[in-house]
Design a protein around this motif. Structure first.
Motif, PDB file in Angstrom:
ATOM      1  N   ALA A   6       0.840  -1.200   0.000  1.00 18.81           N
ATOM      2  CA  ALA A   6       0.000   0.000   0.000  1.00 18.81           C
ATOM      3  C   ALA A   6       0.876   1.251   0.000  1.00 18.81           C
ATOM      4  CB  ALA A   6      -0.924  -0.001   1.205  1.00 18.81           C
ATOM      5  N   SER A   7       1.960   1.202   0.729  1.00 16.46           N
ATOM      6  CA  SER A   7       2.885   2.333   0.775  1.00 16.46           C
ATOM      7  C   SER A   7       3.497   2.576  -0.601  1.00 16.46           C
ATOM      8  CB  SER A   7       3.988   2.054   1.801  1.00 16.46           C
ATOM      9  OG  SER A   7       4.915   3.101   1.828  1.00 16.46           O
ATOM     10  N   ASP A   8       3.864   1.515  -1.299  1.00 15.91           N
ATOM     11  CA  ASP A   8       4.440   1.641  -2.645  1.00 15.91           C
ATOM     12  C   ASP A   8       3.426   2.234  -3.618  1.00 15.91           C
ATOM     13  OD1 ASP A   8       6.832   0.629  -1.756  1.00 15.91           O
ATOM     14  OD2 ASP A   8       6.522  -1.378  -2.585  1.00 15.91           O
ATOM     15  N   LYS A  11       3.172   5.932  -2.900  1.00 14.27           N
ATOM     16  CA  LYS A  11       4.359   6.645  -3.389  1.00 14.27           C
ATOM     17  C   LYS A  11       4.307   6.828  -4.903  1.00 14.27           C
ATOM     18  CE  LYS A  11       7.503   5.177   0.255  1.00 14.27           C
ATOM     19  NZ  LYS A  11       8.629   4.315   0.614  1.00 14.27           N
ATOM     20  N   ARG A  12       3.867   5.793  -5.628  1.00  9.86           N
ATOM     21  CA  ARG A  12       3.744   5.904  -7.084  1.00  9.86           C
ATOM     22  C   ARG A  12       2.697   6.939  -7.464  1.00  9.86           C
ATOM     23  NH1 ARG A  12       4.611   0.319  -7.081  1.00  9.86           N
ATOM     24  NH2 ARG A  12       2.396  -0.125  -7.175  1.00  9.86           N
ATOM     25  N   GLN A  13       1.583   6.965  -6.724  1.00  5.80           N
ATOM     26  CA  GLN A  13       0.520   7.931  -7.016  1.00  5.80           C
ATOM     27  C   GLN A  13       1.028   9.352  -6.788  1.00  5.80           C
ATOM     28  OE1 GLN A  13      -3.056   7.427  -4.719  1.00  5.80           O
ATOM     29  NE2 GLN A  13      -4.059   9.165  -5.676  1.00  5.80           N
ATOM     30  N   VAL A  14       1.727   9.573  -5.697  1.00  3.75           N
ATOM     31  CA  VAL A  14       2.286  10.897  -5.403  1.00  3.75           C
ATOM     32  C   VAL A  14       3.281  11.292  -6.489  1.00  3.75           C
ATOM     33  CG1 VAL A  14       3.752  12.177  -3.794  1.00  3.75           C
ATOM     34  CG2 VAL A  14       1.886  10.760  -2.917  1.00  3.75           C
ATOM     35  N   GLN A  15       4.124  10.352  -6.904  1.00  3.19           N
ATOM     36  CA  GLN A  15       5.113  10.611  -7.950  1.00  3.19           C
ATOM     37  C   GLN A  15       4.415  10.973  -9.261  1.00  3.19           C
ATOM     38  OE1 GLN A  15       8.330  10.913  -7.666  1.00  3.19           O
ATOM     39  NE2 GLN A  15       8.820  11.136  -9.818  1.00  3.19           N
ATOM     40  N   GLN A  16       3.351  10.260  -9.612  1.00  3.11           N
ATOM     41  CA  GLN A  16       2.611  10.549 -10.841  1.00  3.11           C
ATOM     42  C   GLN A  16       2.003  11.948 -10.788  1.00  3.11           C
ATOM     43  OE1 GLN A  16      -0.198   7.321 -11.086  1.00  3.11           O
ATOM     44  NE2 GLN A  16       1.194   6.026 -12.261  1.00  3.11           N
ATOM     45  N   GLU A  17       1.452  12.312  -9.642  1.00  4.09           N
ATOM     46  CA  GLU A  17       0.860  13.645  -9.492  1.00  4.09           C
ATOM     47  C   GLU A  17       1.926  14.724  -9.605  1.00  4.09           C
ATOM     48  OE1 GLU A  17      -1.281  13.537  -5.795  1.00  4.09           O
ATOM     49  OE2 GLU A  17      -2.744  12.105  -6.569  1.00  4.09           O
ATOM     50  N   ARG A  18       3.076  14.476  -9.003  1.00  5.77           N
ATOM     51  CA  ARG A  18       4.181  15.432  -9.067  1.00  5.77           C
ATOM     52  C   ARG A  18       4.665  15.596 -10.504  1.00  5.77           C
ATOM     53  NH1 ARG A  18       7.768  13.593  -4.737  1.00  5.77           N
ATOM     54  NH2 ARG A  18       6.217  14.506  -3.368  1.00  5.77           N
TER      55      ARG A  18
END
Length: 70
Positions: A6-8, A11-18
């Protein structure tokens, strides 16, 4: 406790948004003749000069390279 999977995903979702925000910023920097940025000290919007614009462009392009690599 959040599981590692879930943490990964988070992190991927945050990276995609960034990365999406970097793409939008790059588009604005390239296509708009005048770009304003909030002054963190005064809260006022200020037009950025060409030197600052170039520095932000370089930083944004480098960040997007990282997006493409991941």
């Amino acid at each position: 406790c959040i599981s590692s999977a879930a943490s990964d995903v988070y992190k991927r979702q945050v990276q995609q948004e960034r990365c999406e925000q970097y793409r939008k910023n790059l588009d604005i920097l390239i296509n708009k003749p005048t770009v304003r940025q909030e002054n963190p000290e005064t809260g006022e919007m200020e037009v950025i000069d060409q030197d600052k614009r170039e520095a932000i462009l370089e930083k944004t392009r480098k960040a997007l390279e990282q997006c493409e690599a991941s």
